[in-house]
Design a protein around this motif. Structure first.
Motif, PDB file in Angstrom:
ATOM      1  N   ASP A 173       0.816  -1.215   0.000  1.00 56.71           N
ATOM      2  CA  ASP A 173       0.000   0.000   0.000  1.00 56.71           C
ATOM      3  C   ASP A 173       0.849   1.265   0.000  1.00 56.71           C
ATOM      4  O   ASP A 173       0.346   2.360   0.284  1.00 56.71           O
ATOM      5  N   SER A 174       2.116   1.138  -0.341  1.00 58.80           N
ATOM      6  CA  SER A 174       3.003   2.309  -0.351  1.00 58.80           C
ATOM      7  C   SER A 174       2.524   3.373  -1.330  1.00 58.80           C
ATOM      8  O   SER A 174       2.759   4.565  -1.125  1.00 58.80           O
ATOM      9  N   TRP A 175       1.817   2.946  -2.375  1.00 58.66           N
ATOM     10  CA  TRP A 175       1.343   3.911  -3.373  1.00 58.66           C
ATOM     11  C   TRP A 175       0.349   4.905  -2.765  1.00 58.66           C
ATOM     12  O   TRP A 175       0.265   6.049  -3.225  1.00 58.66           O
ATOM     13  N   ARG A 176      -0.382   4.489  -1.728  1.00 63.14           N
ATOM     14  CA  ARG A 176      -1.328   5.407  -1.076  1.00 63.14           C
ATOM     15  C   ARG A 176      -0.562   6.544  -0.376  1.00 63.14           C
ATOM     16  O   ARG A 176      -0.960   7.711  -0.453  1.00 63.14           O
ATOM     17  N   TRP A 177       0.512   6.181   0.313  1.00 64.95           N
ATOM     18  CA  TRP A 177       1.329   7.198   0.966  1.00 64.95           C
ATOM     19  C   TRP A 177       1.959   8.136  -0.068  1.00 64.95           C
ATOM     20  O   TRP A 177       2.074   9.344   0.162  1.00 64.95           O
ATOM     21  N   MET A 178       2.350   7.571  -1.193  1.00 66.80           N
ATOM     22  CA  MET A 178       2.957   8.398  -2.243  1.00 66.80           C
ATOM     23  C   MET A 178       1.970   9.448  -2.757  1.00 66.80           C
ATOM     24  O   MET A 178       2.302  10.631  -2.886  1.00 66.80           O
TER      25      MET A 178
END
Length: 438
Positions: free
Chosen positions: A160-165
């Motif tokens: 889910d790193s893309w959400r933080w990005m």
């Protein structure tokens, strides 16, 4: 009273940084997102194109609104809209919501583009205008590089790193809201609207060192007969319109198509060993483009827009052609060298000059509208490139796609040479009068 020209430049630079951050973060977002959601090529293309479609619509309306209601009134609504889109994107439960969030962020950026370009043109002195355009576009690459580094750092947070990005873009957006406080309206726009007292007050804020006589002389130089959009149908203005639109269209077809997918191309073609390596290599080439802009910061006002734009497109076309050849022959070092030539070409030329020419060569009352049209049509090219790049790569292969991109860059070079109007060291009013005489 502090000089507001520096304040205006800082606000314009941060606006461009936000655009570079938002578009470029998607190149890293795609690495974990495509695996987590098992995106197909068509879904990937649509996702990458949604912000560009929003920018297309935003550019058209943003230019019109900026000319109609003034530069100052558009400073804040665009940023609030951007924050909304970023939040929707970061918390998306499915692709439909993510598409909507990306469209809204693109709409906000499109609304802001003609505003930023117009502020740089109208709040700068003639001898420094090119320098300031270069700085503002350098900020775009700083934003792109920053987003790549942030994305690279966040990759380790999991699927889910893309959400933080996507959510991280809210930070520069809020900083931009704060920085835009207190900017005055454009004196040129106020004079053309007949608001002479307000124009004098705004000019005093922008140039506090001016004497009353100097302010009066400058305000008088802004008093040129108002122009209707119908003048754009005349030959001299049509040539200028084509110069402002077509090279920028070519730049976005090539630059955003490659920029959005470059890390994936590196990874999928064995040119990078991992997602992190692909993001790091992508950052290196963004630095090369930024160094190209650094090279011309002090030269753009001396060498001119047209020579540098021509040289930049030539290097882009050459770099892409060699990239295609080396990719075909699996020569990795040649690929990197060719990509460096391409990246440097973007920086020394069209990465700055198309943005400048889109506003410098038009009358005050049409300036933002012309920039909005150029923004919209350039993003139309980027939209098609974003949608079709993964499809064409799958059916044609990357070498043939790069050859096509090389030809598009060559078309940008030819248009620049044929229709070029040099704006170096000329006031906006001089440039307007030159077209009126033709």
């Amino acid at each position: 009273m502090a000089d507001s020209r520096g304040h205006a430049l800082g606000a314009a630079m941060l606006g461009m940084l936000l655009d570079g951050y938002d578009l470029s973060i998607m190149a890293v977002v795609l690495l974990p997102l495509s695996s987590a959601w098992h995106l197909q090529a068509t879904e990937t293309g649509i996702l990458m194109a949604m912000a560009l479609l929003g920018s297309l619509i935003g550019g058209l309306f943003g230019g019109f609104f900026t000319d109609r209601f003034g530069r100052r009134r558009l400073l804040f609504p665009n940023i609030f809209l951007y924050v909304l889109g970023a939040l929707i994107s970061a918390f998306s439960p499915d692709t439909a919501a993510l598409f909507a969030g990306r469209f809204i962020t693109g709409l906000a950026i499109g609304l802001d583009y003609p505003l930023v370009a117009t502020i740089v043109a109208e709040y700068s002195q003639s001898a420094q205008r090119g320098n300031r355009f270069a700085r503002v576009n350098l900020a775009w690459y700083v934003g792109a590089l920053l987003s790549t580094l942030v994305g690279w750092a966040l990759l380790s947070t999991g699927p889910d790193s893309w959400r933080w990005m996507l959510g991280s873009a809210i930070v520069p957006a809020l900083a931009l809201l704060w920085l835009r406080r207190g900017l005055p309206e454009s004196p040129r726009w106020l004079v053309r609207k007949g608001q002479h007292q307000q124009a004098e007050e705004a000019l005093a804020q922008l140039q506090p060192a001016y004497s009353p006589a100097q302010r009066q002389a400058e305000l008088e130089s802004f008093q040129i007969q108002r122009q209707s959009w119908r003048i754009l149908l005349r030959k001299a203005w049509l040539r200028r319109l084509f110069l402002s639109v077509f090279p920028w269209f070519c730049l976005d077809v090539v630059g955003l198509g490659i920029g959005l997918y470059f890390p994936m191309v590196l990874r999928d073609n064995g040119l990078a060993s991992s997602n992190a390596a692909a993001a790091a290599i992508n950052a290196a080439f963004l630095i090369i483009s930024a160094l190209g802009i650094v090279f011309i910061v002090s030269r753009l006002d001396r060498w001119g827009r047209i020579p540098l734009q021509s040289a930049g497109f030539a290097l882009m076309s050459l770099g892409l052609a060699v990239f295609a050849l080396c990719s075909w022959n699996h020569w990795i070092m040649g690929v990197y060298l060719a990509a460096a030539v391409y990246s440097f070409g973007v920086g020394i030329g069209p990465g700055v000059t198309v943005f400048a020419l889109a506003v410098e060569i038009f009358p005050t009352e049409l300036r933002a509208s012309a920039a909005g049209l150029a923004t919209a049509l350039s993003r139309l090219g980027a939209f098609f490139s974003a949608v079709l790049f993964p499809i064409f790569e799958k059916s044609w292969g990357i070498p043939l796609v790069l050859v096509f991109m090389s030809v598009v860059a060559l078309l940008g070079l030819l248009a620049t040479l044929i229709y070029g109007v040099e704006s170096r060291m000329k006031s906006l009013e001089e440039l307007e009068n030159l077209a009126a005489k033709n």
